[in-house]
Structure formats: C-alpha cells, structure tokens
Design a protein around this motif. Structure first.
Motif, PDB file in Angstrom:
ATOM      1  N   LEU A  58       0.838  -1.206   0.000  1.00  0.00           N
ATOM      2  CA  LEU A  58       0.000   0.000   0.000  1.00  0.00           C
ATOM      3  C   LEU A  58       0.870   1.252   0.000  1.00  0.00           C
ATOM      4  CD1 LEU A  58      -2.667  -1.168   2.577  1.00  0.00           C
ATOM      5  CD2 LEU A  58      -3.100  -0.666   0.153  1.00  0.00           C
ATOM      6  N   GLY A  59       1.931   1.246   0.797  1.00  0.00           N
ATOM      7  CA  GLY A  59       2.849   2.382   0.830  1.00  0.00           C
ATOM      8  C   GLY A  59       3.525   2.607  -0.503  1.00  0.00           C
ATOM      9  N   GLU A  60       3.952   1.515  -1.140  1.00  0.00           N
ATOM     10  CA  GLU A  60       4.595   1.618  -2.448  1.00  0.00           C
ATOM     11  C   GLU A  60       3.646   2.172  -3.500  1.00  0.00           C
ATOM     12  OE1 GLU A  60       5.952  -2.355  -3.194  1.00  0.00           O
ATOM     13  OE2 GLU A  60       7.436  -2.269  -1.574  1.00  0.00           O
ATOM     14  N   ALA A  61       2.349   1.872  -3.349  1.00  0.00           N
ATOM     15  CA  ALA A  61       1.337   2.350  -4.296  1.00  0.00           C
ATOM     16  C   ALA A  61       0.781   3.724  -3.911  1.00  0.00           C
ATOM     17  CB  ALA A  61       0.196   1.332  -4.393  1.00  0.00           C
ATOM     18  N   PHE A  62       1.309   4.320  -2.838  1.00  0.00           N
ATOM     19  CA  PHE A  62       0.863   5.631  -2.342  1.00  0.00           C
ATOM     20  C   PHE A  62      -0.621   5.647  -2.002  1.00  0.00           C
ATOM     21  CE2 PHE A  62       4.584   6.409  -5.001  1.00  0.00           C
ATOM     22  CZ  PHE A  62       5.416   7.015  -4.077  1.00  0.00           C
ATOM     23  N   ILE A  63      -1.114   4.525  -1.469  1.00  0.00           N
ATOM     24  CA  ILE A  63      -2.500   4.440  -1.015  1.00  0.00           C
ATOM     25  C   ILE A  63      -2.502   4.735   0.485  1.00  0.00           C
ATOM     26  CG2 ILE A  63      -4.476   2.903  -0.674  1.00  0.00           C
ATOM     27  CD1 ILE A  63      -3.521   1.435  -3.256  1.00  0.00           C
ATOM     28  N   PRO A  64      -3.220   5.765   0.923  1.00  0.00           N
ATOM     29  CA  PRO A  64      -3.213   6.149   2.341  1.00  0.00           C
ATOM     30  C   PRO A  64      -3.842   5.069   3.221  1.00  0.00           C
ATOM     31  CG  PRO A  64      -4.332   7.806   1.000  1.00  0.00           C
ATOM     32  CD  PRO A  64      -4.030   6.652   0.109  1.00  0.00           C
ATOM     33  N   TYR A  65      -3.132   4.685   4.284  1.00  0.00           N
ATOM     34  CA  TYR A  65      -3.604   3.627   5.171  1.00  0.00           C
ATOM     35  C   TYR A  65      -3.095   3.858   6.587  1.00  0.00           C
ATOM     36  CZ  TYR A  65       1.089   1.689   5.269  1.00  0.00           C
ATOM     37  OH  TYR A  65       2.434   1.532   5.459  1.00  0.00           O
ATOM     38  N   ARG A  66      -3.622   3.059   7.492  1.00  0.00           N
ATOM     39  CA  ARG A  66      -3.149   3.053   8.886  1.00  0.00           C
ATOM     40  C   ARG A  66      -3.035   1.596   9.323  1.00  0.00           C
ATOM     41  NH1 ARG A  66      -1.252   6.402  13.201  1.00  0.00           N
ATOM     42  NH2 ARG A  66      -1.579   5.128  15.019  1.00  0.00           N
ATOM     43  N   LEU A  67      -1.848   1.184   9.755  1.00  0.00           N
ATOM     44  CA  LEU A  67      -1.624  -0.159  10.280  1.00  0.00           C
ATOM     45  C   LEU A  67      -1.901  -0.129  11.780  1.00  0.00           C
ATOM     46  CD1 LEU A  67      -0.569  -3.081   9.886  1.00  0.00           C
ATOM     47  CD2 LEU A  67       1.720  -2.194  10.356  1.00  0.00           C
ATOM     48  N   ILE A  68      -2.787  -0.996  12.227  1.00  0.00           N
ATOM     49  CA  ILE A  68      -3.174  -1.043  13.634  1.00  0.00           C
ATOM     50  C   ILE A  68      -2.316  -2.086  14.352  1.00  0.00           C
ATOM     51  CG2 ILE A  68      -5.069  -1.465  15.255  1.00  0.00           C
ATOM     52  CD1 ILE A  68      -5.403   1.016  13.353  1.00  0.00           C
ATOM     53  N   ARG A  69      -1.677  -1.659  15.434  1.00  0.00           N
ATOM     54  CA  ARG A  69      -0.891  -2.575  16.279  1.00  0.00           C
ATOM     55  C   ARG A  69      -1.536  -2.621  17.660  1.00  0.00           C
ATOM     56  NH1 ARG A  69       3.712  -4.496  14.216  1.00  0.00           N
ATOM     57  NH2 ARG A  69       4.541  -3.480  12.358  1.00  0.00           N
ATOM     58  N   GLU A  70      -1.660  -3.820  18.187  1.00  0.00           N
ATOM     59  CA  GLU A  70      -2.301  -4.006  19.490  1.00  0.00           C
ATOM     60  C   GLU A  70      -1.352  -3.600  20.615  1.00  0.00           C
ATOM     61  OE1 GLU A  70      -4.683  -4.718  22.592  1.00  0.00           O
ATOM     62  OE2 GLU A  70      -5.297  -4.531  20.506  1.00  0.00           O
ATOM     63  N   PRO A  71      -1.804  -2.706  21.528  1.00  0.00           N
ATOM     64  CA  PRO A  71      -0.934  -2.245  22.603  1.00  0.00           C
ATOM     65  C   PRO A  71      -0.940  -3.139  23.851  1.00  0.00           C
ATOM     66  CG  PRO A  71      -2.964  -1.001  22.626  1.00  0.00           C
ATOM     67  CD  PRO A  71      -3.037  -1.924  21.434  1.00  0.00           C
ATOM     68  N   ASP A  72      -1.800  -4.145  23.892  1.00  0.00           N
ATOM     69  CA  ASP A  72      -1.935  -4.970  25.096  1.00  0.00           C
ATOM     70  C   ASP A  72      -1.638  -6.439  24.824  1.00  0.00           C
ATOM     71  OD1 ASP A  72      -2.908  -2.760  26.689  1.00  0.00           O
ATOM     72  OD2 ASP A  72      -4.831  -2.979  25.656  1.00  0.00           O
ATOM     73  N   ALA A  73      -1.274  -7.165  25.904  1.00  0.00           N
ATOM     74  CA  ALA A  73      -1.080  -8.623  25.829  1.00  0.00           C
ATOM     75  C   ALA A  73      -2.444  -9.272  25.556  1.00  0.00           C
ATOM     76  CB  ALA A  73      -0.486  -9.128  27.133  1.00  0.00           C
ATOM     77  N   PRO A  74      -2.527 -10.385  24.920  1.00  0.00           N
ATOM     78  CA  PRO A  74      -1.421 -11.240  24.499  1.00  0.00           C
ATOM     79  C   PRO A  74      -0.878 -10.918  23.093  1.00  0.00           C
ATOM     80  CG  PRO A  74      -3.457 -12.396  24.097  1.00  0.00           C
ATOM     81  CD  PRO A  74      -3.820 -11.061  24.720  1.00  0.00           C
ATOM     82  N   TYR A  75      -1.410  -9.894  22.448  1.00  0.00           N
ATOM     83  CA  TYR A  75      -0.973  -9.546  21.081  1.00  0.00           C
ATOM     84  C   TYR A  75      -0.081  -8.311  21.070  1.00  0.00           C
ATOM     85  CZ  TYR A  75      -4.651 -12.802  19.800  1.00  0.00           C
ATOM     86  OH  TYR A  75      -5.431 -13.923  19.668  1.00  0.00           O
ATOM     87  N   LEU A  76       0.554  -8.018  22.168  1.00  0.00           N
ATOM     88  CA  LEU A  76       1.353  -6.814  22.346  1.00  0.00           C
ATOM     89  C   LEU A  76       2.268  -6.527  21.152  1.00  0.00           C
ATOM     90  CD1 LEU A  76       2.290  -4.506  24.208  1.00  0.00           C
ATOM     91  CD2 LEU A  76       4.005  -6.063  25.110  1.00  0.00           C
TER      92      LEU A  76
END
Length: 135
Positions: free
Chosen positions: A81-99
């Motif tokens: 998506l970044g290479e294609a210049f398509i605006p996005y947001r990658l979501i990362r989990e801030p808590d366990a167990p997927y920290l």
C-alpha cells in the motif's frame, strides 16, 4: 523508526465528483487478520475504521472488510500500500497477548477503487465460520 501509516487525506471529502460532475461512490476498506478470535477481530475492525475516518463519512459510503491470513500477510500488504501511495493506517495491538502485533489495516476512504483493487485484488471478504445467521 519506520512509520506504520501513510497519510495523504483529501480535505474536500464531503462532496466528491468526477470530472464530468457526477457524484462518485466512496469506499472505506478494512483488512483484518483471519487468525484472530472473532470478538478480538471485531474490535480491530472498529479501531481501523475509526482511525481512518475523518468523522464525516457520507452515508452512501461502502464499507468493505477483507481478511489477511496472518500478521506476515498483513505487514506485506502495508508495504505494498505504501509503495502504491495508497493512504492507510496499520493497527498494532498495545496490550497482551498480542502486544505490538499488527492486527488490521484501515484505508482512508477513497473513490479511487481501481488503484485500491490493484493492491487488494487477491484478498477476500472476511467470513465468520459457524455464523448462525448463514448456517
């Protein structure tokens, strides 16, 4: 540190028209990992859509939820998506167990479905296994 998002948002999103003056359909895509528990995945879909919304989405916007197999496929998609210049947001989990794990991607609403489909063409709709409404 590499950013987990690419932002290039249009300020005039309220009324979008093509060059002939006809109104165009807006699409809001979210891609979530299918290897996550369904309740957790639902929360990540809400996060991804909320973080890529300007809070003023037209009622005619089409919401599309697609699925990535796992975190690796999701992070590869973010790169594409970044290479294609398509605006996005990658979501990362801030808590366990997927920290710290990448869990979903939200694309900023767009009328440029053709460009997005070039990158998302191999992804399928999110499906719920054993859904009582469809089984």
């Amino acid at each position: 540190k590499k950013a987990d998002y690419c932002v290039k948002v249009r300020a005039d999103r309220d009324q979008v028209h093509n060059s002939s003056g006809a109104e165009e359909t807006t699409y809001h895509y979210v891609i979530v990992r299918r290897d996550l528990p369904i309740g957790f995945a639902a929360g990540q879909i809400v996060h991804a859509s909320g973080e890529t919304s300007n809070g003023n989405i037209d009622s005619g916007t089409h919401a599309v939820v697609l699925a990535a197999d796992d975190e690796h496929q999701l992070t590869r998609l973010a790169s594409k998506l970044g290479e294609a210049f398509i605006p996005y947001r990658l979501i990362r989990e801030p808590d366990a167990p997927y920290l710290g794990a990448a869990t979903a991607i939200g694309l900023y609403p767009t009328t440029d479905r053709k460009s997005v489909r070039k990158v998302l063409g191999s992804f399928h709709f999110m499906e719920v296994v054993n859904d009582p409404l469809t089984n």
